[in-house]
Design a protein around this motif. Structure first.
Motif, PDB file in Angstrom:
ATOM      1  N   GLU A  43       2.225   8.480  -5.563  1.00  0.00           N
ATOM      2  CA  GLU A  43       1.546   8.477  -4.266  1.00  0.00           C
ATOM      3  C   GLU A  43       1.272   7.061  -3.793  1.00  0.00           C
ATOM      4  O   GLU A  43       1.437   6.745  -2.614  1.00  0.00           O
ATOM      5  CB  GLU A  43       0.238   9.259  -4.357  1.00  0.00           C
ATOM      6  N   VAL A  44       0.850   6.192  -4.730  1.00  0.00           N
ATOM      7  CA  VAL A  44       0.608   4.785  -4.366  1.00  0.00           C
ATOM      8  C   VAL A  44       1.893   4.167  -3.816  1.00  0.00           C
ATOM      9  O   VAL A  44       1.893   3.492  -2.777  1.00  0.00           O
ATOM     10  CB  VAL A  44       0.102   3.989  -5.585  1.00  0.00           C
ATOM     11  N   ALA A  45       3.010   4.403  -4.536  1.00  0.00           N
ATOM     12  CA  ALA A  45       4.293   3.848  -4.092  1.00  0.00           C
ATOM     13  C   ALA A  45       4.691   4.393  -2.728  1.00  0.00           C
ATOM     14  O   ALA A  45       5.139   3.651  -1.851  1.00  0.00           O
ATOM     15  CB  ALA A  45       5.374   4.155  -5.127  1.00  0.00           C
ATOM     16  N   GLU A  46       4.519   5.696  -2.542  1.00  0.00           N
ATOM     17  CA  GLU A  46       4.902   6.312  -1.266  1.00  0.00           C
ATOM     18  C   GLU A  46       4.049   5.776  -0.116  1.00  0.00           C
ATOM     19  O   GLU A  46       4.554   5.513   0.978  1.00  0.00           O
ATOM     20  CB  GLU A  46       4.754   7.829  -1.363  1.00  0.00           C
ATOM     21  N   ARG A  47       2.766   5.599  -0.385  1.00  0.00           N
ATOM     22  CA  ARG A  47       1.882   5.087   0.660  1.00  0.00           C
ATOM     23  C   ARG A  47       2.257   3.660   1.046  1.00  0.00           C
ATOM     24  O   ARG A  47       2.242   3.304   2.229  1.00  0.00           O
ATOM     25  CB  ARG A  47       0.427   5.114   0.169  1.00  0.00           C
ATOM     26  N   MET A  48       2.573   2.844   0.069  1.00  0.00           N
ATOM     27  CA  MET A  48       2.953   1.463   0.360  1.00  0.00           C
ATOM     28  C   MET A  48       4.272   1.405   1.117  1.00  0.00           C
ATOM     29  O   MET A  48       4.416   0.664   2.096  1.00  0.00           O
ATOM     30  CB  MET A  48       3.053   0.676  -0.948  1.00  0.00           C
ATOM     31  N   GLU A  49       5.233   2.191   0.666  1.00  0.00           N
ATOM     32  CA  GLU A  49       6.548   2.180   1.310  1.00  0.00           C
ATOM     33  C   GLU A  49       6.486   2.762   2.724  1.00  0.00           C
ATOM     34  O   GLU A  49       7.317   2.428   3.576  1.00  0.00           O
ATOM     35  CB  GLU A  49       7.545   2.946   0.454  1.00  0.00           C
ATOM     36  N   SER A  50       5.496   3.627   2.992  1.00  0.00           N
ATOM     37  CA  SER A  50       5.372   4.241   4.312  1.00  0.00           C
ATOM     38  C   SER A  50       4.747   3.322   5.347  1.00  0.00           C
ATOM     39  O   SER A  50       4.706   3.658   6.531  1.00  0.00           O
ATOM     40  CB  SER A  50       4.536   5.532   4.213  1.00  0.00           C
ATOM     41  N   VAL A  51       4.230   2.185   4.900  1.00  0.00           N
ATOM     42  CA  VAL A  51       3.642   1.232   5.855  1.00  0.00           C
ATOM     43  C   VAL A  51       4.686   0.788   6.866  1.00  0.00           C
ATOM     44  O   VAL A  51       4.389   0.576   8.048  1.00  0.00           O
ATOM     45  CB  VAL A  51       3.034   0.027   5.108  1.00  0.00           C
ATOM     46  N   GLY A  52       5.929   0.634   6.410  1.00  0.00           N
ATOM     47  CA  GLY A  52       6.994   0.231   7.321  1.00  0.00           C
ATOM     48  C   GLY A  52       7.392  -1.223   7.209  1.00  0.00           C
ATOM     49  O   GLY A  52       8.359  -1.652   7.841  1.00  0.00           O
ATOM     50  N   ALA A  53       6.652  -1.992   6.416  1.00  0.00           N
ATOM     51  CA  ALA A  53       7.009  -3.399   6.204  1.00  0.00           C
ATOM     52  C   ALA A  53       8.190  -3.484   5.238  1.00  0.00           C
ATOM     53  O   ALA A  53       8.654  -2.476   4.693  1.00  0.00           O
ATOM     54  CB  ALA A  53       5.805  -4.163   5.666  1.00  0.00           C
ATOM     55  N   ASP A  54       8.662  -4.692   5.014  1.00  0.00           N
ATOM     56  CA  ASP A  54       9.806  -4.901   4.123  1.00  0.00           C
ATOM     57  C   ASP A  54       9.437  -5.594   2.822  1.00  0.00           C
ATOM     58  O   ASP A  54      10.088  -5.392   1.799  1.00  0.00           O
ATOM     59  CB  ASP A  54      10.876  -5.734   4.845  1.00  0.00           C
ATOM     60  N   ILE A  55       8.380  -6.416   2.852  1.00  0.00           N
ATOM     61  CA  ILE A  55       8.016  -7.239   1.695  1.00  0.00           C
ATOM     62  C   ILE A  55       6.491  -7.240   1.552  1.00  0.00           C
ATOM     63  O   ILE A  55       5.759  -7.218   2.546  1.00  0.00           O
ATOM     64  CB  ILE A  55       8.517  -8.691   1.863  1.00  0.00           C
ATOM     65  N   ILE A  56       6.037  -7.278   0.302  1.00  0.00           N
ATOM     66  CA  ILE A  56       4.619  -7.498   0.013  1.00  0.00           C
ATOM     67  C   ILE A  56       4.481  -8.876  -0.626  1.00  0.00           C
ATOM     68  O   ILE A  56       5.214  -9.208  -1.558  1.00  0.00           O
ATOM     69  CB  ILE A  56       4.065  -6.447  -0.966  1.00  0.00           C
ATOM     70  N   ALA A 172      -2.334  11.603   6.633  1.00  0.00           N
ATOM     71  CA  ALA A 172      -2.346  10.952   5.320  1.00  0.00           C
ATOM     72  C   ALA A 172      -0.954  10.414   4.993  1.00  0.00           C
ATOM     73  O   ALA A 172       0.053  10.897   5.503  1.00  0.00           O
ATOM     74  CB  ALA A 172      -2.782  11.952   4.250  1.00  0.00           C
ATOM     75  N   GLY A 173      -0.933   9.394   4.134  1.00  0.00           N
ATOM     76  CA  GLY A 173       0.359   8.936   3.629  1.00  0.00           C
ATOM     77  C   GLY A 173       0.726   7.510   3.943  1.00  0.00           C
ATOM     78  O   GLY A 173       1.773   7.035   3.513  1.00  0.00           O
ATOM     79  N   ILE A 174      -0.092   6.776   4.685  1.00  0.00           N
ATOM     80  CA  ILE A 174       0.213   5.376   5.000  1.00  0.00           C
ATOM     81  C   ILE A 174      -0.909   4.499   4.464  1.00  0.00           C
ATOM     82  O   ILE A 174      -2.040   4.554   4.946  1.00  0.00           O
ATOM     83  CB  ILE A 174       0.382   5.154   6.514  1.00  0.00           C
ATOM     84  N   GLY A 175      -0.600   3.697   3.467  1.00  0.00           N
ATOM     85  CA  GLY A 175      -1.553   2.726   2.959  1.00  0.00           C
ATOM     86  C   GLY A 175      -2.743   3.340   2.260  1.00  0.00           C
ATOM     87  O   GLY A 175      -2.621   3.917   1.187  1.00  0.00           O
ATOM     88  N   ALA A 176      -3.910   3.240   2.860  1.00  0.00           N
ATOM     89  CA  ALA A 176      -5.168   3.618   2.215  1.00  0.00           C
ATOM     90  C   ALA A 176      -5.685   4.950   2.727  1.00  0.00           C
ATOM     91  O   ALA A 176      -5.075   5.608   3.577  1.00  0.00           O
ATOM     92  CB  ALA A 176      -6.194   2.517   2.464  1.00  0.00           C
ATOM     93  N   ARG A 177      -6.834   5.339   2.195  1.00  0.00           N
ATOM     94  CA  ARG A 177      -7.536   6.526   2.689  1.00  0.00           C
ATOM     95  C   ARG A 177      -8.447   6.169   3.857  1.00  0.00           C
ATOM     96  O   ARG A 177      -8.717   7.004   4.717  1.00  0.00           O
ATOM     97  CB  ARG A 177      -8.394   7.127   1.574  1.00  0.00           C
ATOM     98  N   ILE A 178      -8.934   4.920   3.858  1.00  0.00           N
ATOM     99  CA  ILE A 178      -9.891   4.470   4.867  1.00  0.00           C
ATOM    100  C   ILE A 178      -9.405   3.155   5.461  1.00  0.00           C
ATOM    101  O   ILE A 178      -8.907   2.287   4.742  1.00  0.00           O
ATOM    102  CB  ILE A 178     -11.290   4.267   4.240  1.00  0.00           C
ATOM    103  N   TYR A 179      -9.563   3.012   6.783  1.00  0.00           N
ATOM    104  CA  TYR A 179      -9.182   1.779   7.472  1.00  0.00           C
ATOM    105  C   TYR A 179     -10.387   1.276   8.255  1.00  0.00           C
ATOM    106  O   TYR A 179     -11.035   2.049   8.979  1.00  0.00           O
ATOM    107  CB  TYR A 179      -8.023   2.029   8.445  1.00  0.00           C
ATOM    108  N   VAL A 180     -10.682  -0.004   8.075  1.00  0.00           N
ATOM    109  CA  VAL A 180     -11.760  -0.633   8.836  1.00  0.00           C
ATOM    110  C   VAL A 180     -11.256  -1.980   9.331  1.00  0.00           C
ATOM    111  O   VAL A 180     -10.182  -2.445   8.932  1.00  0.00           O
ATOM    112  CB  VAL A 180     -13.031  -0.825   7.970  1.00  0.00           C
ATOM    113  N   ARG A 181     -12.040  -2.626  10.205  1.00  0.00           N
ATOM    114  CA  ARG A 181     -11.637  -3.947  10.703  1.00  0.00           C
ATOM    115  C   ARG A 181     -11.690  -4.970   9.579  1.00  0.00           C
ATOM    116  O   ARG A 181     -12.659  -5.034   8.815  1.00  0.00           O
ATOM    117  CB  ARG A 181     -12.539  -4.360  11.854  1.00  0.00           C
ATOM    118  N   LEU A 182     -10.656  -5.770   9.483  1.00  0.00           N
ATOM    119  CA  LEU A 182     -10.530  -6.780   8.435  1.00  0.00           C
ATOM    120  C   LEU A 182     -11.731  -7.718   8.416  1.00  0.00           C
ATOM    121  O   LEU A 182     -12.313  -7.997   7.359  1.00  0.00           O
ATOM    122  CB  LEU A 182      -9.230  -7.565   8.643  1.00  0.00           C
ATOM    123  N   SER A 183     -12.111  -8.221   9.573  1.00  0.00           N
ATOM    124  CA  SER A 183     -13.190  -9.211   9.642  1.00  0.00           C
ATOM    125  C   SER A 183     -14.516  -8.632   9.160  1.00  0.00           C
ATOM    126  O   SER A 183     -15.271  -9.303   8.438  1.00  0.00           O
ATOM    127  CB  SER A 183     -13.335  -9.741  11.069  1.00  0.00           C
TER     128      SER A 183
END
Length: 368
Positions: A43-56, A172-183
């Motif tokens: 699931e971790v791998a799938e979530r990371m790959e679903s972000v759509g980026a190419d490199i971490i 569900a399925g992209i990155g994390a379970r929760i998203y907040v502002r970075l700052s």
């Protein structure tokens, strides 16, 4: 011979049931623990790959399993990466293992508008996305987290000692379970100029590997992972996982071996006269050994089947109780668990079978 084996089992139903259960429990443990580790990593791998980026891009030496990594990069590195030839877009991420309103820890990501520029696309089931210009503490949660914690748009939840408003529910399925502002996340944890990783979008997909190598060699203190290879590298990087699985398998075989050994040895002692009669009637040593082994193998087979069923049932109950859990049963490990249960049964019955075959029929018939 099969009828004799069945008769021996049904004559001692309680012992047979306990033996079957004792074989089933280690099989269930192997399936559940391996399934949980495989499911979590997948699931971790799938979530990371679903972000759509190419490199971490991460700090050098970081674990690819984000929850195990605490090292960070200076925010200035983000701009340096952006200037590398072949980079189309970058998105810095700060992550936190957050406890929301006293619940179990869950991954929270601090993001900014650049998150969507690397290809991430959150689809909202309810509410809206984060307001980048707002001074309020806003939060977007994914569907699985919302269902597991009975959270809806408009609710206020507590995280990091502050009150956050849930403004959206996403697929569900992209990155994390929760998203907040970075700052805001970085302010609350006291690291306003640090990031844990940077997602990179390449100008040309066919040159992703070259771009990753260029970033890693050109910027000191970073490591890169091509997201296409993330799943394989994640499993390979968890060095202790395979050792843990081998130890678990060894414990399972040992338990099955000891249980079958004890059960069959006790059974032989109780059936001394029966064995003496069989030998007096012309039963060969091979016949006696084969009968005992068949009984053991039948008990082990029933234990393996029961263990598989118990494993599936337990997995369903766990997922129902904790919807964010991921349990993944794999065909190879199901076969391995079954083979381990059978192997323990075969090894455990070998000595009692030899003991039974070596009995003197005259002394066995005198036994009361």
């Amino acid at each position: 011979m099969p009828s004799l084996v069945r008769a021996n089992i049904f004559q001692r139903k309680t012992r047979a049931a306990i033996t079957i259960l004792a074989v089933a429990v280690p099989v269930t443990a192997v399936l559940l623990i391996v399934g949980l580790s495989n499911g979590t990593l997948a699931e971790v791998a799938e979530r990371m790959e679903s972000v759509g980026a190419d490199i971490i891009v991460q700090p050098a030496g970081s674990s690819r399993l984000l929850g195990l990594s605490s090292t960070t990069l200076r925010e200035a590195v983000v701009e340096v990466i952006q200037q590398v030839e072949g980079v189309q877009a970058v998105a810095p991420i700060y992550f936190w293992s957050a406890m929301v309103s006293g619940g179990a820890p869950v991954n929270a990501w601090g993001i900014d508008p650049r998150f969507e520029q690397v290809g991430a696309s959150l689809t909202y089931l309810d509410g809206r996305g984060l307001d980048w210009n707002s001074s309020e503490l806003e939060m977007v949660v994914d569907r699985r987290f919302a269902e597991a914690n009975n959270v809806s748009v408009g609710d206020n939840v507590e995280m990091l000692g502050a009150e956050w408003k849930v403004v959206g529910t996403a697929h569900a399925g992209i990155g994390a379970r929760i998203y907040v502002r970075l700052s805001r996340l970085r302010e609350l944890v006291g690291q306003p100029t640090r990031v844990h990783l940077v997602f990179v979008k390449a100008d040309q997909l066919d040159q992703t590997g070259e771009l990753a190598a260029r970033i890693e060699t050109g910027i000191p203190g970073v490591q890169t992972t091509v997201l296409e290879q993330y799943s394989t590298m994640l499993f390979d990087s968890i060095a202790g996982l395979n050792i843990f699985r081998v130890v678990l398998a060894g414990v399972a075989v040992s338990l099955s071996f000891l249980v079958i050994l004890l059960a069959m040895y006790t059974s032989i002692i109780e059936r001394t006269r029966e064995i003496g009669i069989l030998k007096a009637l012309g039963g060969s040593k091979f016949y006696i050994v084969l009968t005992i082994m068949q009984e053991s193998m039948l008990l082990s087979l029933l234990g393996v089947i029961g263990g598989y069923g118990l494993g599936r049932f337990s997995a369903a109950m766990l997922v129902a109780a904790y919807p964010t859990l991921m349990i993944q049963f794999s065909y190879p490990w199901t076969l391995a668990a079954s083979a381990l249960g059978m192997l323990g049964g075969i090894l455990g019955s070998f000595y009692p079978a030899i003991l039974a075959a070596g009995q003197d029929p005259v002394r066995a018939l005198r036994d009361e």
